[in-house]
Every structure is written in structure tokens, then in C-alpha cells.
Design a protein around this motif. Sequence first.
Motif, PDB file in Angstrom:
ATOM      1  N   ALA A 151      -3.120  44.249  65.247  1.00  0.00           N
ATOM      2  CA  ALA A 151      -2.162  43.108  64.675  1.00  0.00           C
ATOM      3  C   ALA A 151      -2.502  43.176  63.114  1.00  0.00           C
ATOM      4  CB  ALA A 151      -2.975  41.909  64.967  1.00  0.00           C
ATOM      5  N   ALA A 152      -3.604  43.362  62.977  1.00  0.00           N
ATOM      6  CA  ALA A 152      -4.006  43.710  60.847  1.00  0.00           C
ATOM      7  C   ALA A 152      -3.243  44.212  60.658  1.00  0.00           C
ATOM      8  CB  ALA A 152      -5.421  43.333  60.506  1.00  0.00           C
ATOM      9  N   GLU A 153      -2.780  45.913  61.173  1.00  0.00           N
ATOM     10  CA  GLU A 153      -2.210  46.508  59.655  1.00  0.00           C
ATOM     11  C   GLU A 153      -1.121  45.884  59.881  1.00  0.00           C
ATOM     12  OE1 GLU A 153      -2.978  49.622  57.174  1.00  0.00           O
ATOM     13  OE2 GLU A 153      -4.118  48.082  58.356  1.00  0.00           O
ATOM     14  N   MET A 154      -0.888  45.981  60.903  1.00  0.00           N
ATOM     15  CA  MET A 154       1.208  45.563  61.540  1.00  0.00           C
ATOM     16  C   MET A 154       1.236  44.013  60.044  1.00  0.00           C
ATOM     17  SD  MET A 154       2.765  47.672  62.988  1.00  0.00           S
ATOM     18  CE  MET A 154       3.788  46.940  62.978  1.00  0.00           C
ATOM     19  N   ARG A 155       1.048  43.281  60.407  1.00  0.00           N
ATOM     20  CA  ARG A 155       0.816  42.586  59.514  1.00  0.00           C
ATOM     21  C   ARG A 155       0.555  42.925  57.637  1.00  0.00           C
ATOM     22  NH1 ARG A 155      -0.759  37.137  60.963  1.00  0.00           N
ATOM     23  NH2 ARG A 155      -0.725  36.420  59.839  1.00  0.00           N
ATOM     24  N   ARG A 156      -0.589  44.019  57.709  1.00  0.00           N
ATOM     25  CA  ARG A 156       0.117  44.471  56.044  1.00  0.00           C
ATOM     26  C   ARG A 156       1.052  45.007  55.753  1.00  0.00           C
ATOM     27  NH1 ARG A 156      -5.699  45.795  57.390  1.00  0.00           N
ATOM     28  NH2 ARG A 156      -6.894  43.803  56.148  1.00  0.00           N
ATOM     29  N   ARG A 157       1.607  46.006  57.263  1.00  0.00           N
ATOM     30  CA  ARG A 157       2.710  47.134  57.061  1.00  0.00           C
ATOM     31  C   ARG A 157       4.026  45.552  56.456  1.00  0.00           C
ATOM     32  NH1 ARG A 157       2.680  51.649  61.127  1.00  0.00           N
ATOM     33  NH2 ARG A 157       0.674  52.688  60.249  1.00  0.00           N
ATOM     34  N   LEU A 158       3.659  44.671  57.821  1.00  0.00           N
ATOM     35  CA  LEU A 158       5.293  43.845  56.886  1.00  0.00           C
ATOM     36  C   LEU A 158       5.281  43.169  55.428  1.00  0.00           C
ATOM     37  CD1 LEU A 158       5.331  42.840  60.909  1.00  0.00           C
ATOM     38  CD2 LEU A 158       7.207  43.798  60.056  1.00  0.00           C
ATOM     39  N   TRP A 159       4.130  43.121  55.737  1.00  0.00           N
ATOM     40  CA  TRP A 159       4.542  41.823  53.918  1.00  0.00           C
ATOM     41  C   TRP A 159       4.228  43.064  53.035  1.00  0.00           C
ATOM     42  CZ3 TRP A 159       4.548  37.372  52.035  1.00  0.00           C
ATOM     43  CH2 TRP A 159       3.825  37.444  50.911  1.00  0.00           C
ATOM     44  N   ASN A 160       3.900  44.291  53.419  1.00  0.00           N
ATOM     45  CA  ASN A 160       4.227  45.131  52.018  1.00  0.00           C
ATOM     46  C   ASN A 160       5.785  45.524  52.330  1.00  0.00           C
ATOM     47  OD1 ASN A 160       3.105  47.493  50.365  1.00  0.00           O
ATOM     48  ND2 ASN A 160       4.327  48.639  51.390  1.00  0.00           N
ATOM     49  N   THR A 161       6.517  45.927  53.169  1.00  0.00           N
ATOM     50  CA  THR A 161       8.090  45.762  53.042  1.00  0.00           C
ATOM     51  C   THR A 161       8.334  44.456  52.895  1.00  0.00           C
ATOM     52  OG1 THR A 161       7.750  47.436  54.950  1.00  0.00           O
ATOM     53  CG2 THR A 161      10.392  46.289  55.092  1.00  0.00           C
ATOM     54  N   ILE A 162       8.435  43.771  53.254  1.00  0.00           N
ATOM     55  CA  ILE A 162       8.896  42.237  52.333  1.00  0.00           C
ATOM     56  C   ILE A 162       8.662  42.261  50.571  1.00  0.00           C
ATOM     57  CG2 ILE A 162       8.669  39.715  52.150  1.00  0.00           C
ATOM     58  CD1 ILE A 162       7.398  39.836  55.462  1.00  0.00           C
ATOM     59  N   LEU A 163       7.484  42.432  50.380  1.00  0.00           N
ATOM     60  CA  LEU A 163       7.587  42.525  48.956  1.00  0.00           C
ATOM     61  C   LEU A 163       8.530  43.336  48.452  1.00  0.00           C
ATOM     62  CD1 LEU A 163       3.639  42.887  48.397  1.00  0.00           C
ATOM     63  CD2 LEU A 163       5.472  40.427  48.336  1.00  0.00           C
ATOM     64  N   GLU A 164       8.527  44.933  48.779  1.00  0.00           N
ATOM     65  CA  GLU A 164       9.029  46.278  48.074  1.00  0.00           C
ATOM     66  C   GLU A 164      10.912  45.447  48.693  1.00  0.00           C
ATOM     67  OE1 GLU A 164      10.237  48.357  46.221  1.00  0.00           O
ATOM     68  OE2 GLU A 164       7.853  48.901  46.754  1.00  0.00           O
ATOM     69  N   LEU A 165      11.273  44.971  49.528  1.00  0.00           N
ATOM     70  CA  LEU A 165      12.654  43.968  50.087  1.00  0.00           C
ATOM     71  C   LEU A 165      13.187  43.017  49.116  1.00  0.00           C
ATOM     72  CD1 LEU A 165      13.460  44.309  53.348  1.00  0.00           C
ATOM     73  CD2 LEU A 165      13.946  46.216  52.007  1.00  0.00           C
ATOM     74  N   ASN A 166      11.874  42.301  48.320  1.00  0.00           N
ATOM     75  CA  ASN A 166      12.659  41.098  47.654  1.00  0.00           C
ATOM     76  C   ASN A 166      12.243  41.751  45.896  1.00  0.00           C
ATOM     77  OD1 ASN A 166      12.660  38.043  48.230  1.00  0.00           O
ATOM     78  ND2 ASN A 166      11.169  39.222  50.125  1.00  0.00           N
ATOM     79  N   LEU A 167      11.693  42.756  46.154  1.00  0.00           N
ATOM     80  CA  LEU A 167      11.777  42.823  44.798  1.00  0.00           C
ATOM     81  C   LEU A 167      13.384  43.921  44.444  1.00  0.00           C
ATOM     82  CD1 LEU A 167       9.859  43.613  42.154  1.00  0.00           C
ATOM     83  CD2 LEU A 167       9.000  45.250  42.397  1.00  0.00           C
ATOM     84  N   GLN A 168      13.461  45.204  45.159  1.00  0.00           N
ATOM     85  CA  GLN A 168      14.503  45.651  45.257  1.00  0.00           C
ATOM     86  C   GLN A 168      16.080  44.466  45.169  1.00  0.00           C
ATOM     87  OE1 GLN A 168      14.868  48.920  47.571  1.00  0.00           O
ATOM     88  NE2 GLN A 168      16.617  48.067  48.493  1.00  0.00           N
ATOM     89  N   SER A 169      15.632  44.040  45.912  1.00  0.00           N
ATOM     90  CA  SER A 169      16.988  42.307  45.670  1.00  0.00           C
ATOM     91  C   SER A 169      16.838  41.869  44.913  1.00  0.00           C
ATOM     92  CB  SER A 169      16.999  41.483  46.975  1.00  0.00           C
ATOM     93  OG  SER A 169      15.934  39.945  46.625  1.00  0.00           O
ATOM     94  N   SER A 170      15.647  41.343  44.053  1.00  0.00           N
ATOM     95  CA  SER A 170      15.510  41.337  42.099  1.00  0.00           C
ATOM     96  C   SER A 170      15.714  41.911  41.655  1.00  0.00           C
ATOM     97  CB  SER A 170      14.291  40.822  42.138  1.00  0.00           C
ATOM     98  OG  SER A 170      13.933  39.635  42.975  1.00  0.00           O
ATOM     99  N   ILE A 171      16.322  43.352  40.992  1.00  0.00           N
ATOM    100  CA  ILE A 171      16.444  44.096  40.243  1.00  0.00           C
ATOM    101  C   ILE A 171      17.335  44.326  40.787  1.00  0.00           C
ATOM    102  CG2 ILE A 171      15.620  46.353  41.633  1.00  0.00           C
ATOM    103  CD1 ILE A 171      15.076  45.836  37.990  1.00  0.00           C
ATOM    104  N   THR A 172      18.265  44.179  41.690  1.00  0.00           N
ATOM    105  CA  THR A 172      20.133  44.443  42.329  1.00  0.00           C
ATOM    106  C   THR A 172      20.362  43.403  41.410  1.00  0.00           C
ATOM    107  OG1 THR A 172      19.046  46.014  43.519  1.00  0.00           O
ATOM    108  CG2 THR A 172      21.615  45.312  43.954  1.00  0.00           C
ATOM    109  N   SER A 173      20.449  42.212  41.737  1.00  0.00           N
ATOM    110  CA  SER A 173      21.020  40.814  41.675  1.00  0.00           C
ATOM    111  C   SER A 173      20.663  39.962  39.623  1.00  0.00           C
ATOM    112  CB  SER A 173      20.805  39.603  42.402  1.00  0.00           C
ATOM    113  OG  SER A 173      18.883  39.678  42.594  1.00  0.00           O
TER     114      SER A 173
END
Length: 558
Positions: free
Chosen positions: A189-211
Motif C-alpha cells: 500500500a505504501a509503495e503504490m501510494r508513492r507511485r500514484l503520487w509520482n504520476t499525479i505530480l508528473e501529469l500536473n506538471l505536464q498539463s502546466s507546460i502544455t497549457s
Amino acid sequence: MEPYVREEPSKLWSGLQKCKSLAKVIKSRRAPPWPSTQSTALPPRHVCDQLVGNYLRTSETVYRVLHVPTFNRDYEAMWASNSDPDHVWLLQLKLVLAIGAATHDEQFSMRTEATHWVYEAHTWLSAPGFKSRLNIQPLQVSLLTLLAREATGVGEELNGISAGTVLRTAICMGLHRDPTRLPKMAFFAAEMRRRLWNTILELNLQSSITSGESPLFSLNDFDTDPPGNYEDEQVATTDPVPNSEDDLTTMSVAIALRKTFPLRLAITKFLNDLGSHGTYEKTLHLDAELRAAYKAMRRVTSRAKPQLQELSRFGAQVMDLIVHRYLLALHLPFFGLALREAAYAFTRQVLVDTAHNIWRAVYPSDSVIGSLRGERFRPDESELARLTRNGSGFFRIAATQACLVIALELRSQLQQGESLGPGPLRPDLLSIMEETKSWALECVEAGETNVKGCLLISGVSAHVDGLRRGLGQEDLAQLLMKEAEEGIEKCLAILEVSVTDGSATGDRNEVDKVTLDMQPGRVEDWEFVASDSLFDFGNLDSMNWIFDDTMGREFALL
């Protein structure tokens, strides 16, 4: 000189009207009724296997969302069981299929089905019951929906809004705090939370540079550690030993990108925050830091060449493309000055080389041979190239901006040569100019209703060609209009086929029933063709350096 304007009705304008009506028909046929009916129907098993494999080889190697062994176990159990699968898990599967469909074939033949699957997920996410959705499985559905929207072109231009919602949801769930600072939980559970948070950060940053919008978060807003370098099978055990950095795993790409995340966040804030002062000195400083981080990131893959297939060629290509995308964004605000002043020569060289690298990543050079033979698509093309052509969003925008940078560089060289004497143009850049026109049409053939991109690429390519031929201003204006009209005609023919072929059922007369509320002489509604983010070059004070008086003539009627 007065702008060139035709006296007779514009053929270009008529074509734009027809393209708009056809695009509306095509989009209305793809989209299911809202709210979308939830269905258990799936494609045949062999098709699903192919689509799942596409997803696991591409998106999941970069944006970790699923625990693959668990997903595969549930996938096999679904086909073996006679009962209906869990509804939320079925939504996850359909989104995986939608993302995988974007690289399934050359012309995205399953775009309509993929669009339906995305609508089903949105219907479920928009229903009441907010507290019940504050757990991992619905969060995975949300992340897969963001990825599927970009892959299928369903509202991808507004993905930043949805990504922000997912970020706030994850914060409510406590994913912004490292599991070691929370009540004790299982390692899985702990490692899946880290993975998901990592993906959330990446997608938010990606959407910022795009928009071109501010990320609206900082490194001080979370303390979750990066995910560990574990294979998925290790995560399911108790207290596994992490692999060394030199060992490539299914997490290697995500971990390598996370190491550059603080710097890429700083670049995005430097470009997009309202209070940021974009000095050239700061640009050069960030450039040097990004290059150093990129070299360190590349060392990870270079040390493990025998295991390259484990890393996935797609993941390695995406790492390169993401870094080059940030380099492009970092220097673009100074491109206008770089075309005129020698003091910015470094920026000019960086932009041209970076644009060249981005283009070759999404359109490999050996595709030129296929074009000469009349082959529109190559069976051996990379999955990144196929996703860029069939999909939308981050990768497509990067490719389009790279095209425009190269076109503007060639135009500038030709204009400077008028006073300094003719000089040789880089043949690799000239070949790219030819490829961009074919690529823009290939995107439409793959299901994109974008004619704005074709129109602009046709215009800048014709401008370069006219300057090479030494045409005068009036002849050049005629050529620009002619090329734009021919580009629209080609797009119109493709859209007409999409309306009348067997994959888009319905009455052909439906085209004539579409209401056109535009007045002759200008275009007011471009929503049907493409997101303006395609042409967002960062926080530029002015875009006038792109279009001089001559370039403006081909759009005089707009």
C-alpha cells in the motif's frame, strides 16, 4: 503595402465552412449520449489482449498507475468467469483499452470505441458519492481517464483542470504525505501510494507546460518520497530489498523523470508564474542545469544497454522527448530576438537542434524513404510516432511547435540571405519541411478534425518555398493563398471520407443540417479544429515576430 485581398469569394473560406460542418458531424457520431450507458461489452479476447499489451508497453512504462501482476490476474479471472466483473475494475480495463487503441494501428480505427470508453468513465466519475471515491481504485480510474483523454482527443485541451482536481483529491487522501509519516500500513500500500503520487505530480506538471498555466503547487507542498526501484513482483512481498540504480526495472523511467522533476517544476514556474521575471541570464542558468540533469538521466540507460528492452524503447524515447520539450519551452520566448541579434545565437542554435530532435523522435528519418515510395504509414514505425500522430495533447503539441520553429529558422535564413547573398540551407531541415505537410494530413486521416494545423503548416511551408524561389511579394502572396486552399481541399476530402465510410454511420445529408453561424470574411469559431495550446509558445509578450507583413497575406481573409 496594403494587404493582398481577393475580390472574388474566398475558396479558402468556403472550404473552412465545409470542414467545420463535417467536423461537427464526425464528432457528434463518435460521442455517445450523455450520461453514457455503462456496459459490460468488450471487444473479442484477442483484440483486448493486443490493446492491453499496447498499454503496458507504452503508457504504463512512464506513468505508473497499475500494479501489473494484480491487473493481469484480474484480467485472466474476468475471461475465466461467467459473472460480470467488478464495475470499477471494468472501467479501469476499458480505459487501458482506450489508451492501447491509440497505438493499435496506423489510422486509429478504434477511435469511436475508445471515445465511448472514456465517456463511460467520465459518467461514473461525475456521479454523486464523493467520499466513497476517496480510495486507490477510483484514483486510478481518474489517472487513466486523464491519459485516455489525451490519447483519444476527448477534451484534452482542458486536462489541466481535471489534473488539478485529481491532485486535490490525492491530497485529501493524504498521498502528499510519505507513508512513513502516516499510521503503519503494508509495504504494498505504501509503495503504490508513492507511485500514484509520482504520476499525479508528473501529469500536473505536464498539463502546466502544455497549457501555459502555473502549476499551482511547490516542492514545499508535499513530503512523499519518490517511489523505490522495485519490480512489481517485489512490491507484493514483505520488506523487499530495492534494486540498485544501475538495474533497470519497470520503475526506471518514472524514477529518472522524478529526479529531474524539481528542475522542470522550476522551469515551468519561471515561464508561467505571473510574478516571474524571465531574464535571459536565468534562462541560460536553467538551461545548464537541465542539460546536466539530462546527462545524468541518460547515464542510467547507457549503463544498461543489454537490458534496453526491459526499459522499453517507448519509455526511453519519452524521457528524451520530455527533456527536449522543456528546453524548447525555455528558449522560445527569446526566439524572436535570436533571429535578429547575434547575442542570442546560442538560443537560436538550441531551438533549432531541439526542434530537430523532437521531430525525429516522432517522425523517424527513414520514413522519408516510405514517403518517396508513396507509403503513407510504416508498419515498423515507433509507438511514440504512432501515438503522436493518432493522439493529442503533450506529444502532438511538441511536434507541432518543432515544425514551426524549423520553418521560421529556414525563413529567417532566406530573408537574411537576400542581403548577404544566397547561402546553403540545411538539407535535413528542408526535408523536415516536406515531411510536416504529409504528417499534418496523416493526423487528419487518423481521425483528427484539425484543419488549423494543416492550414498553418501549409502556409509557413509555402512561404519558405516562395522565398527559396525568389518570388516577389505579390507572387508570394498568391502562392501562400493557393497552398492554403489546396491544404484545406485535401483536409476536406479526408473528412468527407470519414463521414461517408462504414465506420461513421448516419445520413450523409446530416452535413447539410449543421448550422454555420460564421460571417464571410473571417473565422470566429476555431473550436472545431484544434486547441490554441498547439500555438502556445510560452509566456511571450508578442507573437508578431512569427508573422511579418508578407506572412499575413495568406490569412488576409480571416
